[in-house]
Write a protein that holds these residues in place. Structure first.
Motif, mmCIF file in Angstrom:
data_model
loop_
_atom_site.group_PDB
_atom_site.id
_atom_site.type_symbol
_atom_site.label_atom_id
_atom_site.label_comp_id
_atom_site.label_asym_id
_atom_site.label_seq_id
_atom_site.Cartn_x
_atom_site.Cartn_y
_atom_site.Cartn_z
ATOM 1 N N ARG A 112 2.813 3.421 1.424
ATOM 2 C CA ARG A 112 1.723 2.472 1.204
ATOM 3 C C ARG A 112 1.291 2.569 -0.252
ATOM 4 O O ARG A 112 0.833 3.626 -0.691
ATOM 5 C CB ARG A 112 0.542 2.761 2.125
ATOM 6 C CG ARG A 112 -0.568 1.713 2.057
ATOM 7 C CD ARG A 112 -1.813 2.213 2.712
ATOM 8 N NE ARG A 112 -2.810 1.181 2.942
ATOM 9 C CZ ARG A 112 -4.111 1.381 2.928
ATOM 10 N NH1 ARG A 112 -4.578 2.588 2.684
ATOM 11 N NH2 ARG A 112 -4.956 0.398 3.165
ATOM 12 N N TYR B 205 -9.247 -4.050 -4.214
ATOM 13 C CA TYR B 205 -8.169 -3.145 -3.835
ATOM 14 C C TYR B 205 -7.044 -3.966 -3.221
ATOM 15 O O TYR B 205 -7.251 -4.753 -2.299
ATOM 16 C CB TYR B 205 -8.655 -2.094 -2.845
ATOM 17 C CG TYR B 205 -9.690 -1.160 -3.422
ATOM 18 C CD1 TYR B 205 -11.051 -1.408 -3.250
ATOM 19 C CD2 TYR B 205 -9.303 -0.043 -4.158
ATOM 20 C CE1 TYR B 205 -11.998 -0.572 -3.797
ATOM 21 C CE2 TYR B 205 -10.255 0.809 -4.704
ATOM 22 C CZ TYR B 205 -11.599 0.538 -4.527
ATOM 23 O OH TYR B 205 -12.530 1.372 -5.066
ATOM 24 N N TYR C 212 -3.154 -3.694 -1.525
ATOM 25 C CA TYR C 212 -2.276 -2.744 -0.851
ATOM 26 C C TYR C 212 -0.927 -3.387 -0.554
ATOM 27 O O TYR C 212 -0.812 -4.600 -0.401
ATOM 28 C CB TYR C 212 -2.903 -2.271 0.459
ATOM 29 C CG TYR C 212 -4.281 -1.682 0.312
ATOM 30 C CD1 TYR C 212 -5.410 -2.416 0.679
ATOM 31 C CD2 TYR C 212 -4.457 -0.402 -0.200
ATOM 32 C CE1 TYR C 212 -6.681 -1.886 0.529
ATOM 33 C CE2 TYR C 212 -5.731 0.145 -0.353
ATOM 34 C CZ TYR C 212 -6.833 -0.608 0.016
ATOM 35 O OH TYR C 212 -8.089 -0.069 -0.133
ATOM 36 N N GLY D 265 0.438 5.673 -4.980
ATOM 37 C CA GLY D 265 1.070 5.698 -3.667
ATOM 38 C C GLY D 265 2.584 5.691 -3.674
ATOM 39 O O GLY D 265 3.204 5.769 -2.612
ATOM 40 N N ARG E 26 1.956 -2.278 2.217
ATOM 41 C CA ARG E 26 2.512 -1.382 3.220
ATOM 42 C C ARG E 26 4.001 -1.697 3.329
ATOM 43 O O ARG E 26 4.383 -2.837 3.589
ATOM 44 C CB ARG E 26 1.836 -1.611 4.577
ATOM 45 C CG ARG E 26 2.428 -0.774 5.713
ATOM 46 C CD ARG E 26 2.142 0.691 5.528
ATOM 47 N NE ARG E 26 2.715 1.511 6.599
ATOM 48 C CZ ARG E 26 2.600 2.834 6.669
ATOM 49 N NH1 ARG E 26 1.938 3.496 5.730
ATOM 50 N NH2 ARG E 26 3.148 3.500 7.671
ATOM 51 N N LYS F 62 -5.728 -6.831 1.140
ATOM 52 C CA LYS F 62 -6.707 -6.601 0.099
ATOM 53 C C LYS F 62 -8.031 -6.170 0.693
ATOM 54 O O LYS F 62 -8.284 -6.364 1.886
ATOM 55 C CB LYS F 62 -6.901 -7.869 -0.732
ATOM 56 C CG LYS F 62 -7.435 -9.050 0.053
ATOM 57 C CD LYS F 62 -7.605 -10.265 -0.822
ATOM 58 C CE LYS F 62 -8.124 -11.453 -0.012
ATOM 59 N NZ LYS F 62 -9.484 -11.237 0.468
ATOM 60 N N ASP F 63 -8.871 -5.653 -0.166
ATOM 61 C CA ASP F 63 -10.205 -5.238 0.219
ATOM 62 C C ASP F 63 -11.051 -5.218 -1.045
ATOM 63 O O ASP F 63 -10.528 -5.352 -2.152
ATOM 64 C CB ASP F 63 -10.159 -3.853 0.871
ATOM 65 C CG ASP F 63 -11.393 -3.552 1.691
ATOM 66 O OD1 ASP F 63 -11.431 -2.484 2.338
ATOM 67 O OD2 ASP F 63 -12.331 -4.378 1.698
ATOM 68 N N GLU G 229 -2.202 1.452 -10.160
ATOM 69 C CA GLU G 229 -1.443 1.620 -8.927
ATOM 70 C C GLU G 229 -1.337 3.094 -8.552
ATOM 71 O O GLU G 229 -1.399 3.973 -9.409
ATOM 72 C CB GLU G 229 -0.007 1.066 -9.061
ATOM 73 C CG GLU G 229 0.092 -0.392 -9.404
ATOM 74 C CD GLU G 229 0.352 -0.624 -10.865
ATOM 75 O OE1 GLU G 229 0.931 -1.666 -11.217
ATOM 76 O OE2 GLU G 229 -0.047 0.255 -11.663
ATOM 77 N N SER H 151 -1.169 1.340 -3.377
ATOM 78 C CA SER H 151 -2.525 0.865 -3.596
ATOM 79 C C SER H 151 -2.690 0.448 -5.051
ATOM 80 O O SER H 151 -2.033 0.998 -5.945
ATOM 81 C CB SER H 151 -3.534 1.970 -3.277
ATOM 82 O OG SER H 151 -3.444 2.370 -1.930
ATOM 83 N N CYS H 152 -3.577 -0.500 -5.268
ATOM 84 C CA CYS H 152 -3.880 -0.951 -6.615
ATOM 85 C C CYS H 152 -5.383 -1.212 -6.682
ATOM 86 O O CYS H 152 -5.906 -2.004 -5.909
ATOM 87 C CB CYS H 152 -3.104 -2.227 -6.929
ATOM 88 S SG CYS H 152 -3.548 -3.019 -8.503
ATOM 89 N N ALA H 153 -6.048 -0.528 -7.593
ATOM 90 C CA ALA H 153 -7.481 -0.709 -7.784
ATOM 91 C C ALA H 153 -7.706 -1.574 -9.012
ATOM 92 O O ALA H 153 -7.256 -1.226 -10.107
ATOM 93 C CB ALA H 153 -8.159 0.646 -7.954
ATOM 94 N N CYS I 199 1.362 -4.053 -9.707
ATOM 95 C CA CYS I 199 0.430 -5.048 -9.193
ATOM 96 C C CYS I 199 -0.030 -5.910 -10.361
ATOM 97 O O CYS I 199 -0.025 -5.472 -11.518
ATOM 98 C CB CYS I 199 -0.738 -4.402 -8.472
ATOM 99 S SG CYS I 199 -1.825 -3.412 -9.503
#
Length: 131
Positions: free
Chosen positions: A19, A79, A81, A8, A83, A71-72, A6, A21-23, A97
């Protein structure tokens, strides 16, 4: 091996936005349930939002209308997210996450009661909201 990282988090004043983020690297499953959880000092970890592979989302009542999960994916990495708008002091917590290939149904209510079923967790990122 799946790794969730994680980023952000930070400190903001009430009414502000962040925002997260989690990769998720090394995730090879064709299906998954991913979610954001948070844990405030002295409280249990609680589900905030979930998202399925088809993009279906669910939210805790406390964050509906203020938080958006999305997500992405790129280069074999998922990824996730979160927000967060109109932040309140009560949103202060460590945010995590999590991902699992089999959790069903992928809803925040089910995830909240079955958080131990998630097989992958990130290390957390701190969010602090001042009055």
């Amino acid at each position: 091996q799946v790794q969730l990282v994680e980023s952000g988090g930070g400190s903001v004043q009430a009414g502000g936005s962040l925002r997260l983020s989690c990769a998720a690297s090394g995730y090879s499953h064709s299906n998954y349930c991913m979610g954001w959880f948070r844990q405030a000092p002295g409280k249990e970890r609680e589900g905030v939002a979930t998202i399925e592979i088809d993009g279906t989302t669910t939210y805790a009542d406390s964050v509906k209308g203020r938080f958006t999960i999305s997500k992405d994916s790129a280069n074999n990495t998922l990824y996730l997210y979160l927000r967060m708008n109109s932040l309140k002091p009560e949103d202060t917590a460590m945010y995590y996450c999590a991902a699992d290939p089999a959790l069903w149904p992928c809803t925040v209510t089910y995830a909240d009661f079955n958080r131990n079923e998630f097989d992958s967790w990130g290390q957390g990122t701190q969010v602090t909201v001042s009055p």
